[in-house]
Design a protein around this motif. Structure first.
Motif, PDB file in Angstrom:
ATOM      1  N   ARG A   1       0.811  -1.207   0.000  1.00  0.00           N
ATOM      2  CA  ARG A   1       0.000   0.000   0.000  1.00  0.00           C
ATOM      3  C   ARG A   1       0.851   1.266   0.000  1.00  0.00           C
ATOM      4  NH1 ARG A   1      -4.788  -1.913  -0.093  1.00  0.00           N
ATOM      5  NH2 ARG A   1      -5.549   0.135  -0.617  1.00  0.00           N
TER       6      ARG A   1
ATOM      7  N   THR B   1       1.455   4.284  -8.403  1.00  0.00           N
ATOM      8  CA  THR B   1       1.423   2.812  -8.434  1.00  0.00           C
ATOM      9  C   THR B   1       0.788   2.320  -9.729  1.00  0.00           C
ATOM     10  OG1 THR B   1       1.049   3.004  -6.078  1.00  0.00           O
ATOM     11  CG2 THR B   1       0.928   0.837  -7.004  1.00  0.00           C
TER      12      THR B   1
ATOM     13  N   ARG C   1      -5.548  -0.511  -8.015  1.00  0.00           N
ATOM     14  CA  ARG C   1      -4.826   0.446  -7.183  1.00  0.00           C
ATOM     15  C   ARG C   1      -5.397   1.844  -7.350  1.00  0.00           C
ATOM     16  NH1 ARG C   1      -0.646  -1.378  -4.468  1.00  0.00           N
ATOM     17  NH2 ARG C   1      -1.328   0.362  -3.198  1.00  0.00           N
TER      18      ARG C   1
END
Lengths: 162, 100
Positions: free
Chosen positions: A23, B30, B25
Motif C-alpha cells: 500500500r 502505483t 490500485r
C-alpha cells in the motif's frame, strides 16, 4: 539452466504480486526493481546478454530512479482505501480471470512444448548494434525525435506555472 | 532448455498481475508502475519468441520498447508532478474532472 528459470520465474511472480499488494508506493517501487532485475536474469538465460545489461542499467537504474525520486518529491504515503473501486472489483476480477484462463489455454493448445530451440544467435552488443544500425536505422532515427519531444515535454510539464 | 510455452505463460501471468494492479490500485504512481510491469511482461514474450525463432529481431523490439518506456516515464511523471501541483492529491478517485 532449467532450475535458474523456475527460481527466477517464481521470484518474478512473487515480486510482481508485492508490487500490486503493497500500500506504500516506495515498497511497490522497490518490488518493481526486483521484478526488473530477475527479468534481466531470465534474459540472460535466453541468451540476450546485451539486452539484460540494458534492462538493468536503463530500466532498473534510470527509470526506477525517476520513479523513486518522484515518490519522494511528492511525499506519497500510504494510499487510502476508497469506495470508488467497487465497480472495478466486481467487474475486474471476472474479466481478468477470464483473460488469464483464455490466454493460458491458447498457450497450452497452440504452443507445443516439444519445440526444439534453434542454436542461440550471438546476441552480444556487436550483433545487436549491427542489426540496429543496418536494418533498423530508420526506427532508430525516429526514436531520437521521440526522445527529444519527451525531454521538451517533461521540461514544459514540470515547470512551475503551466 | 525450458520450453517456449513456460516463458510465454510467465509473461501472461505478469501481464495479468500488472493489469490487476492497474484496475485495483488507487494511487496514480502505483498505477503507472503497473503499466511498466505490463510492458515488461510483453518484453519477456518478445525475448522468448526471438530466442526460439533463432534471430535477433525480437530483441530489437525490446530495445525500442525500453526506449519508449523511458520517454513515457519521463513525460508521465512530469504530468503527475504537474497534477499534484494543481490538485494536491495523488488519488485517482479525486482526479475525475477534465477542467480545473
Amino acid at each position: 539452466m532449467v532450475p535458474v528459470f523456475y527460481i527466477f520465474a517464481a521470484l518474478t511472480i512473487i515480486a510482481a504480486l508485492s508490487v500490486i499488494l503493497q500500500r506504500t508506493p516506495v515498497y511497490s517501487a522497490l518490488s518493481l526493481i526486483v521484478v526488473l532485475c530477475s527479468l534481466a536474469v531470465l534474459y540472460v538465460s535466453l541468451g540476450a546478454k546485451f539486452l539484460a545489461v540494458i534492462q538493468v542499467i536503463v530500466y532498473a537504474g534510470a527509470i526506477m530512479v525517476l520513479f523513486v525520486l518522484v515518490i519522494m518529491l511528492l511525499n506519497a504515503g500510504r494510499e487510502r482505501h476508497t469506495e470508488g473501486s467497487r465497480l472495478a472489483r466486481w467487474l475486474g476480477v471476472p474479466l481478468l480471470a477470464a483473460f488469464l484462463v483464455e490466454i493460458l489455454s491458447v498457450i497450452w493448445n497452440g504452443l507445443s512444448s516439444g519445440a526444439v530451440a534453434p542454436p542461440a544467435p550471438d546476441a552480444g552488443p556487436a550483433a545487436v548494434g549491427a542489426l540496429l544500425f543496418r536494418h533498423y536505422v530508420l526506427p532508430f532515427e525516429v526514436t531520437s525525435i521521440l526522445i527529444l519531444v519527451a525531454i521538451l515535454g517533461a521540461v514544459v510539464l514540470a515547470k512551475k506555472q503551466l | 532448455m525450458v520450453p517456449l510455452s513456460h516463458y510465454i505463460a510467465l509473461s501472461a501471468i505478469l501481464f495479468v498481475i500488472g493489469a490487476a494492479g492497474f484496475i485495483f490500485r488507487r494511487n496514480i504512481i502505483t498505477v503507472f508502475m503497473c503499466i511498466e510491469l505490463m510492458l515488461n511482461a510483453v518484453n519477456l514474450a518478445f525475448m522468448a519468441f526471438s530466442r526460439f525463432r533463432g534471430n535477433l529481431d525480437g530483441q530489437l523490439f525490446v530495445f525500442f520498447v525500453i526506449v519508449v518506456a523511458a520517454a513515457e516515464a519521463a513525460v508521465g511523471l512530469a504530468l503527475i508532478i504537474s497534477l499534484y501541483r494543481s490538485r494536491d492529491t495523488l488519488a485517482i478517485d479525486e482526479l475525475d474532472s477534465m477542467k480545473l
